[in-house]
Design a protein around this motif. Structure first.
Motif, PDB file in Angstrom:
ATOM      1  N   ASP A   9       0.838  -1.206   0.000  1.00 47.61           N
ATOM      2  CA  ASP A   9       0.000   0.000   0.000  1.00 47.61           C
ATOM      3  C   ASP A   9       0.869   1.251   0.000  1.00 47.61           C
ATOM      4  N   LYS A  10       0.546   2.189  -0.870  1.00 44.74           N
ATOM      5  CA  LYS A  10       1.251   3.464  -0.884  1.00 44.74           C
ATOM      6  C   LYS A  10       0.785   4.297   0.305  1.00 44.74           C
ATOM      7  N   GLU A  81      -6.042  -9.494   6.542  1.00 45.62           N
ATOM      8  CA  GLU A  81      -5.191  -8.586   5.772  1.00 45.62           C
ATOM      9  C   GLU A  81      -5.947  -7.292   5.473  1.00 45.62           C
ATOM     10  N   PHE A  82      -7.232  -7.406   5.201  1.00 44.01           N
ATOM     11  CA  PHE A  82      -8.034  -6.208   4.932  1.00 44.01           C
ATOM     12  C   PHE A  82      -8.190  -5.380   6.198  1.00 44.01           C
ATOM     13  N   ASN A  83      -8.455  -6.049   7.326  1.00 42.82           N
ATOM     14  CA  ASN A  83      -8.587  -5.349   8.604  1.00 42.82           C
ATOM     15  C   ASN A  83      -7.290  -4.643   8.986  1.00 42.82           C
ATOM     16  N   SER A  84      -6.159  -5.197   8.581  1.00 42.15           N
ATOM     17  CA  SER A  84      -4.857  -4.690   9.001  1.00 42.15           C
ATOM     18  C   SER A  84      -4.294  -3.605   8.094  1.00 42.15           C
ATOM     19  N   ARG A  85      -4.916  -3.358   6.970  1.00 42.38           N
ATOM     20  CA  ARG A  85      -4.403  -2.337   6.052  1.00 42.38           C
ATOM     21  C   ARG A  85      -4.341  -0.972   6.715  1.00 42.38           C
ATOM     22  N   ASP A  86      -5.356  -0.616   7.441  1.00 40.95           N
ATOM     23  CA  ASP A  86      -5.374   0.631   8.204  1.00 40.95           C
ATOM     24  C   ASP A  86      -6.155   0.334   9.470  1.00 40.95           C
ATOM     25  N   GLN A  97      -8.911  -0.881  -3.920  1.00 41.49           N
ATOM     26  CA  GLN A  97      -9.067  -1.084  -5.358  1.00 41.49           C
ATOM     27  C   GLN A  97      -7.914  -0.463  -6.144  1.00 41.49           C
ATOM     28  N   ARG A  98      -7.193   0.492  -5.537  1.00 45.76           N
ATOM     29  CA  ARG A  98      -6.055   1.120  -6.214  1.00 45.76           C
ATOM     30  C   ARG A  98      -4.809   0.236  -6.173  1.00 45.76           C
ATOM     31  N   ARG A 100      -3.387  -3.042  -6.981  1.00 41.24           N
ATOM     32  CA  ARG A 100      -3.525  -4.317  -7.697  1.00 41.24           C
ATOM     33  C   ARG A 100      -2.598  -5.381  -7.130  1.00 41.24           C
ATOM     34  N   LEU A 101      -1.439  -4.983  -6.650  1.00 40.80           N
ATOM     35  CA  LEU A 101      -0.498  -5.950  -6.086  1.00 40.80           C
ATOM     36  C   LEU A 101      -1.077  -6.595  -4.824  1.00 40.80           C
ATOM     37  N   PHE A 102      -1.731  -5.790  -3.994  1.00 35.55           N
ATOM     38  CA  PHE A 102      -2.391  -6.316  -2.794  1.00 35.55           C
ATOM     39  C   PHE A 102      -3.417  -7.381  -3.193  1.00 35.55           C
ATOM     40  N   TRP A 103      -4.277  -7.047  -4.155  1.00 36.36           N
ATOM     41  CA  TRP A 103      -5.303  -7.994  -4.606  1.00 36.36           C
ATOM     42  C   TRP A 103      -4.668  -9.227  -5.243  1.00 36.36           C
ATOM     43  N   GLY A 104      -3.578  -9.035  -5.982  1.00 34.82           N
ATOM     44  CA  GLY A 104      -2.891 -10.168  -6.583  1.00 34.82           C
ATOM     45  C   GLY A 104      -2.368 -11.129  -5.530  1.00 34.82           C
ATOM     46  N   ILE A 105      -1.805 -10.578  -4.460  1.00 32.61           N
ATOM     47  CA  ILE A 105      -1.277 -11.420  -3.382  1.00 32.61           C
ATOM     48  C   ILE A 105      -2.409 -12.145  -2.671  1.00 32.61           C
ATOM     49  N   VAL A 106      -3.536 -11.473  -2.456  1.00 30.79           N
ATOM     50  CA  VAL A 106      -4.694 -12.121  -1.828  1.00 30.79           C
ATOM     51  C   VAL A 106      -5.180 -13.275  -2.701  1.00 30.79           C
ATOM     52  N   VAL A 107      -5.291 -13.033  -3.993  1.00 23.70           N
ATOM     53  CA  VAL A 107      -5.755 -14.073  -4.919  1.00 23.70           C
ATOM     54  C   VAL A 107      -4.772 -15.243  -4.957  1.00 23.70           C
ATOM     55  N   VAL A 108      -3.483 -14.960  -5.012  1.00 23.11           N
ATOM     56  CA  VAL A 108      -2.467 -16.024  -5.044  1.00 23.11           C
ATOM     57  C   VAL A 108      -2.513 -16.832  -3.746  1.00 23.11           C
ATOM     58  N   THR A 109      -2.668 -16.149  -2.609  1.00 25.18           N
ATOM     59  CA  THR A 109      -2.750 -16.857  -1.325  1.00 25.18           C
ATOM     60  C   THR A 109      -3.942 -17.805  -1.303  1.00 25.18           C
ATOM     61  N   ILE A 110      -5.094 -17.329  -1.764  1.00 25.52           N
ATOM     62  CA  ILE A 110      -6.289 -18.181  -1.796  1.00 25.52           C
ATOM     63  C   ILE A 110      -6.092 -19.326  -2.791  1.00 25.52           C
TER      64      ILE A 110
END
Length: 172
Positions: A9-10, A81-86, A97-98, A100-110
């Motif tokens: 996350d930036k 992971e979503f709860n921990s972002r902020d 949604q901004r 994509r790497l975060f979502w990619g890692i979530v998808v790969v983990t699942i």
């Protein structure tokens, strides 16, 4: 994978406007403790219930129950992971949604989890799950979102409660 996802996350404008953290300040803030303890308590309760009553709740064998426990544990980490972002943000999806790497890692983990459970049975000592069991796993793990949402309304003091997690300057 979770640490990598959270590190992608930036920095937000709000984060950049906060004062810097001192070397002697605790690494784990009171807000982090609140969220950490909330998630830990939730997961301990869920996993203990499944450990001792899961077979009768789901009507499954011991091996399937163990697979459910493993699967729910991993999915709880993904949902957290979503709860921990902020830690202070009520809407855990805001800004995700901004990234994509975060979502990619979530998808790969699942995807890795699905492969572990469904294809690597002998290696992971798992049993294949039905669609209903997968749905139950996702549903139970998703309960962490509303629980975290409720607990974010509990105010925490600014002064550190615990002395644990002190900065490097305080280690010696």
């Amino acid at each position: 994978m979770a640490a990598l996802a959270l590190a992608t996350d930036k920095p937000t404008k709000e984060l950049m406007e906060k004062p810097p953290v001192g070397q002697t300040d605790p690494v784990i803030t009171n807000i982090m403790w609140r969220n950490l303890l909330t998630q830990a308590l939730f997961q301990i309760v869920v996993l203990l219930i499944l450990q001792f009553k899961g077979r009768s709740i789901f009507g499954v064998s011991e091996k399937v129950n163990n697979t459910l426990i493993f699967n729910i544990f991993v999915l709880c980490q993904v949902f957290n992971e979503f709860n921990s972002r902020d830690m202070e943000r009520i809407n855990v999806f805001k800004g995700s949604q901004r990234n994509r790497l975060f979502w990619g890692i979530v998808v790969v983990t699942i995807a890795f989890q699905v492969v572990m459970v469904e294809l690597l049975n002998k290696f992971a000592n798992t049993e294949r799950l039905s669609w209903g069991q997968w749905g139950a796993c996702f549903g139970i793990a998703a309960i962490s979102w509303p629980i975290c949402w409720v607990f974010k309304f509990i105010p925490v003091p600014a002064k550190p409660i615990f002395g644990y997690g002190r900065g490097i300057a305080n280690v010696s």
